[in-house]
Scaffold this motif. Structure first.
Motif, PDB file in Angstrom:
ATOM      1  N   PRO A   7       0.811  15.153  51.373  1.00 47.26           N
ATOM      2  CA  PRO A   7      -0.003  15.440  50.187  1.00 47.26           C
ATOM      3  C   PRO A   7      -0.758  16.758  50.311  1.00 47.26           C
ATOM      4  CG  PRO A   7      -0.265  13.160  50.853  1.00 47.26           C
ATOM      5  CD  PRO A   7       0.498  13.844  51.949  1.00 47.26           C
ATOM      6  N   GLY A   8      -1.073  17.146  51.575  1.00 44.64           N
ATOM      7  CA  GLY A   8      -1.765  18.422  51.765  1.00 44.64           C
ATOM      8  C   GLY A   8      -0.928  19.588  51.287  1.00 44.64           C
ATOM      9  N   GLY A   9       0.375  19.541  51.542  1.00 49.49           N
ATOM     10  CA  GLY A   9       1.254  20.607  51.081  1.00 49.49           C
ATOM     11  C   GLY A   9       1.348  20.636  49.565  1.00 49.49           C
ATOM     12  N   ILE A  10       1.260  19.463  48.955  1.00 50.92           N
ATOM     13  CA  ILE A  10       1.297  19.387  47.486  1.00 50.92           C
ATOM     14  C   ILE A  10       0.039  20.032  46.902  1.00 50.92           C
ATOM     15  CG2 ILE A  10       1.365  17.825  45.516  1.00 50.92           C
ATOM     16  CD1 ILE A  10       3.954  17.959  47.171  1.00 50.92           C
ATOM     17  N   ILE A  11      -1.104  19.705  47.469  1.00 52.58           N
ATOM     18  CA  ILE A  11      -2.366  20.279  46.967  1.00 52.58           C
ATOM     19  C   ILE A  11      -2.377  21.789  47.124  1.00 52.58           C
ATOM     20  CG2 ILE A  11      -4.863  20.342  47.355  1.00 52.58           C
ATOM     21  CD1 ILE A  11      -4.733  17.396  48.104  1.00 52.58           C
ATOM     22  N   ALA A  12      -1.769  22.274  48.222  1.00 49.96           N
ATOM     23  CA  ALA A  12      -1.722  23.718  48.442  1.00 49.96           C
ATOM     24  C   ALA A  12      -0.912  24.433  47.374  1.00 49.96           C
ATOM     25  CB  ALA A  12      -1.130  23.998  49.830  1.00 49.96           C
ATOM     26  N   GLN A  13       0.081  23.738  46.788  1.00 45.19           N
ATOM     27  CA  GLN A  13       0.909  24.351  45.756  1.00 45.19           C
ATOM     28  C   GLN A  13       0.329  24.183  44.345  1.00 45.19           C
ATOM     29  OE1 GLN A  13       5.340  23.782  46.200  1.00 45.19           O
ATOM     30  NE2 GLN A  13       4.693  22.223  47.685  1.00 45.19           N
ATOM     31  N   ALA A  14      -0.737  23.408  44.233  1.00 45.04           N
ATOM     32  CA  ALA A  14      -1.327  23.137  42.916  1.00 45.04           C
ATOM     33  C   ALA A  14      -2.794  23.521  42.937  1.00 45.04           C
ATOM     34  CB  ALA A  14      -1.161  21.661  42.549  1.00 45.04           C
ATOM     35  N   PRO A  15      -3.103  24.798  42.728  1.00 42.22           N
ATOM     36  CA  PRO A  15      -4.497  25.247  42.728  1.00 42.22           C
ATOM     37  C   PRO A  15      -5.330  24.501  41.684  1.00 42.22           C
ATOM     38  CG  PRO A  15      -2.992  27.120  42.762  1.00 42.22           C
ATOM     39  CD  PRO A  15      -2.158  25.911  42.502  1.00 42.22           C
ATOM     40  N   GLY A  16      -6.486  24.046  42.095  1.00 44.78           N
ATOM     41  CA  GLY A  16      -7.366  23.320  41.189  1.00 44.78           C
ATOM     42  C   GLY A  16      -7.169  21.822  41.211  1.00 44.78           C
ATOM     43  N   ALA A  17      -6.168  21.333  41.946  1.00 44.52           N
ATOM     44  CA  ALA A  17      -5.908  19.895  42.002  1.00 44.52           C
ATOM     45  C   ALA A  17      -7.044  19.177  42.721  1.00 44.52           C
ATOM     46  CB  ALA A  17      -4.589  19.618  42.701  1.00 44.52           C
ATOM     47  N   THR A  18      -7.446  18.040  42.179  1.00 44.71           N
ATOM     48  CA  THR A  18      -8.503  17.240  42.791  1.00 44.71           C
ATOM     49  C   THR A  18      -7.990  15.896  43.306  1.00 44.71           C
ATOM     50  OG1 THR A  18      -9.068  16.344  40.598  1.00 44.71           O
ATOM     51  CG2 THR A  18     -10.306  18.277  41.364  1.00 44.71           C
ATOM     52  N   SER A  19      -6.755  15.542  42.929  1.00 39.29           N
ATOM     53  CA  SER A  19      -6.170  14.298  43.416  1.00 39.29           C
ATOM     54  C   SER A  19      -4.653  14.377  43.322  1.00 39.29           C
ATOM     55  CB  SER A  19      -6.675  13.092  42.603  1.00 39.29           C
ATOM     56  OG  SER A  19      -6.245  13.189  41.246  1.00 39.29           O
ATOM     57  N   VAL A  20      -3.985  13.533  44.105  1.00 40.75           N
ATOM     58  CA  VAL A  20      -2.521  13.465  44.098  1.00 40.75           C
ATOM     59  C   VAL A  20      -2.116  11.995  43.979  1.00 40.75           C
ATOM     60  CG1 VAL A  20      -0.414  13.861  45.405  1.00 40.75           C
ATOM     61  CG2 VAL A  20      -2.237  15.560  45.469  1.00 40.75           C
ATOM     62  N   GLU A  21      -1.214  11.704  43.059  1.00 39.84           N
ATOM     63  CA  GLU A  21      -0.763  10.332  42.825  1.00 39.84           C
ATOM     64  C   GLU A  21       0.728  10.215  43.137  1.00 39.84           C
ATOM     65  OE1 GLU A  21      -0.199   7.157  39.104  1.00 39.84           O
ATOM     66  OE2 GLU A  21      -1.313   9.028  38.822  1.00 39.84           O
TER      67      GLU A  21
ATOM     68  N   VAL B 287       2.231  13.483  41.555  1.00 41.91           N
ATOM     69  CA  VAL B 287       1.633  14.112  40.375  1.00 41.91           C
ATOM     70  C   VAL B 287       0.256  14.619  40.781  1.00 41.91           C
ATOM     71  CG1 VAL B 287       0.831  13.807  38.008  1.00 41.91           C
ATOM     72  CG2 VAL B 287       2.890  12.617  38.792  1.00 41.91           C
ATOM     73  N   ALA B 288       0.100  15.939  40.750  1.00 42.19           N
ATOM     74  CA  ALA B 288      -1.186  16.549  41.083  1.00 42.19           C
ATOM     75  C   ALA B 288      -2.050  16.588  39.825  1.00 42.19           C
ATOM     76  CB  ALA B 288      -0.977  17.952  41.634  1.00 42.19           C
ATOM     77  N   LYS B 289      -3.315  16.169  39.981  1.00 47.77           N
ATOM     78  CA  LYS B 289      -4.204  16.095  38.824  1.00 47.77           C
ATOM     79  C   LYS B 289      -5.496  16.864  39.069  1.00 47.77           C
ATOM     80  CE  LYS B 289      -2.533  11.559  37.293  1.00 47.77           C
ATOM     81  NZ  LYS B 289      -2.924  10.194  36.887  1.00 47.77           N
ATOM     82  N   SER B 290      -6.075  17.311  37.970  1.00 39.97           N
ATOM     83  CA  SER B 290      -7.382  17.970  38.010  1.00 39.97           C
ATOM     84  C   SER B 290      -8.279  17.286  36.994  1.00 39.97           C
ATOM     85  CB  SER B 290      -7.243  19.458  37.671  1.00 39.97           C
ATOM     86  OG  SER B 290      -8.517  20.075  37.624  1.00 39.97           O
ATOM     87  N   ASP B 291      -9.305  16.612  37.483  1.00 41.19           N
ATOM     88  CA  ASP B 291     -10.214  15.840  36.627  1.00 41.19           C
ATOM     89  C   ASP B 291      -9.456  14.823  35.773  1.00 41.19           C
ATOM     90  OD1 ASP B 291     -12.389  17.288  37.593  1.00 41.19           O
ATOM     91  OD2 ASP B 291     -12.148  18.848  36.063  1.00 41.19           O
ATOM     92  N   GLY B 292      -8.436  14.206  36.371  1.00 43.80           N
ATOM     93  CA  GLY B 292      -7.697  13.161  35.680  1.00 43.80           C
ATOM     94  C   GLY B 292      -6.519  13.629  34.864  1.00 43.80           C
ATOM     95  N   ASP B 293      -6.389  14.941  34.644  1.00 39.02           N
ATOM     96  CA  ASP B 293      -5.274  15.476  33.852  1.00 39.02           C
ATOM     97  C   ASP B 293      -4.203  16.032  34.776  1.00 39.02           C
ATOM     98  OD1 ASP B 293      -6.554  14.895  31.438  1.00 39.02           O
ATOM     99  OD2 ASP B 293      -7.651  16.799  31.471  1.00 39.02           O
ATOM    100  N   ALA B 294      -2.933  15.670  34.497  1.00 37.78           N
ATOM    101  CA  ALA B 294      -1.824  16.143  35.319  1.00 37.78           C
ATOM    102  C   ALA B 294      -1.616  17.641  35.129  1.00 37.78           C
ATOM    103  CB  ALA B 294      -0.549  15.401  34.949  1.00 37.78           C
ATOM    104  N   ILE B 295      -1.451  18.349  36.252  1.00 39.22           N
ATOM    105  CA  ILE B 295      -1.218  19.793  36.175  1.00 39.22           C
ATOM    106  C   ILE B 295       0.135  20.193  36.758  1.00 39.22           C
ATOM    107  CG2 ILE B 295      -3.665  20.382  36.176  1.00 39.22           C
ATOM    108  CD1 ILE B 295      -3.468  20.961  39.155  1.00 39.22           C
ATOM    109  N   ALA B 296       0.740  19.332  37.579  1.00 38.74           N
ATOM    110  CA  ALA B 296       2.053  19.647  38.164  1.00 38.74           C
ATOM    111  C   ALA B 296       2.649  18.386  38.768  1.00 38.74           C
ATOM    112  CB  ALA B 296       1.946  20.737  39.221  1.00 38.74           C
ATOM    113  N   MET B 297       3.989  18.396  38.900  1.00 42.27           N
ATOM    114  CA  MET B 297       4.697  17.263  39.491  1.00 42.27           C
ATOM    115  C   MET B 297       5.660  17.779  40.563  1.00 42.27           C
ATOM    116  SD  MET B 297       6.722  14.160  37.558  1.00 42.27           S
ATOM    117  CE  MET B 297       7.767  15.279  36.624  1.00 42.27           C
TER     118      MET B 297
END
Length: 263
Positions: A62-76, A87-97
């Protein structure tokens, strides 16, 4: 101006102002109660898939996923079209998969993916007639953009809106939804966004309705204290015997005339 006259005028104008909106409330209420909400939202033509368990396997960090998604606050960790994804999310909204096995970014989704998602979601009678990526969607879709819109040729002209960032079906629309949404707008008096139930127009209408009701109560109280309703009741009570007396009088007159003719 006398207090009585003032109250009557307030009651009259409040009724005139409120009357049109009350008519719209009643008409919109009838329309909205006529259609099942599942039909309006297109849920009766949506495929509800059961929860699928994830396989016990080695997934990308998951760390590698967060590194590819700037601004991500959670990974599902979930599933998408049969395969595990992050699915990387920022404040509950999906930003990348991302592909959960390889860590490869899958978004933004292509048209082919949008078609597959729409076909899987829609279980009605109809085929896809158009797929478009919209940056400025119509009034019927009031969420984040860009978004894929997939249109079907079924009898309700179903339109499915899909997020290119997560593959999620963001909204389902059809012709019945448009009709419902129009009367919903009239009902809540939000003629722009059609979402704010606490807008100034509703507050004003509620205040006018309160004034109309209070002035009506005052008028009733004033009439009671002056014996107006008692007088009206007495008139109604005396009106019935009069009709009876008149009928009996006419009968007696008719009998008298018959007797004279007999003589």
């Amino acid at each position: 101006m006398k207090f009585k006259t003032l109250v009557q005028r307030i009651h009259l104008w409040a009724g005139l102002i409120l009357g049109i909106q009350v008519l719209l409330w009643m008409a919109s209420g009838v329309v909205m109660s006529w259609f099942p909400i599942e039909l309006v939202r297109g849920e009766n033509r949506a495929f509800i898939s059961p929860a699928i368990e994830l396989d016990a396997q080695t997934y990308a960090s998951p760390g590698g996923i967060i590194a590819q998604a700037p601004g991500a606050t959670s990974v599902e960790l979930t599933r998408f079209l049969g395969r595990p994804v992050y699915v990387a999310k920022s404040d509950g909204d999906a930003i990348a998969m991302f592909d959960a096995s390889s860590g490869e970014m899958l978004t933004p989704l292509k048209e082919a993916d949008a078609r597959r998602i729409a076909k899987q979601d829609f279980v009605g009678d109809g085929e896809i007639v158009q797929v478009r990526l919209l940056n400025y969607p119509p009034q019927e879709y009031r969420r984040e953009t860009p978004v894929w819109r997939v249109e079907f040729d079924d009898k309700h002209h179903t339109r499915i809106y899909i997020s290119p960032a997560s593959g999620e079906v963001r909204a389902r629309r059809n012709d019945i939804w448009r009709l419902y949404d129009f009367f919903w707008m009239l009902h809540i008096m939000d003629y722009k966004e059609r979402e704010d139930f606490n807008n100034p127009l509703v507050m004003t209408a509620a205040a006018v309705g309160l004034v109309f009701a209070l002035s009506g109560i005052i008028i009733v109280v004033m009439r009671l204290t002056r014996g107006r309703y008692k007088h009206d009741v007495m008139l109604l009570a005396h009106a019935k015997p009069r009709h009876k007396n008149t009928a009996s009088g006419q009968a007696e007159l008719s009998d008298s005339q018959n007797n004279q003719n007999a003589k």
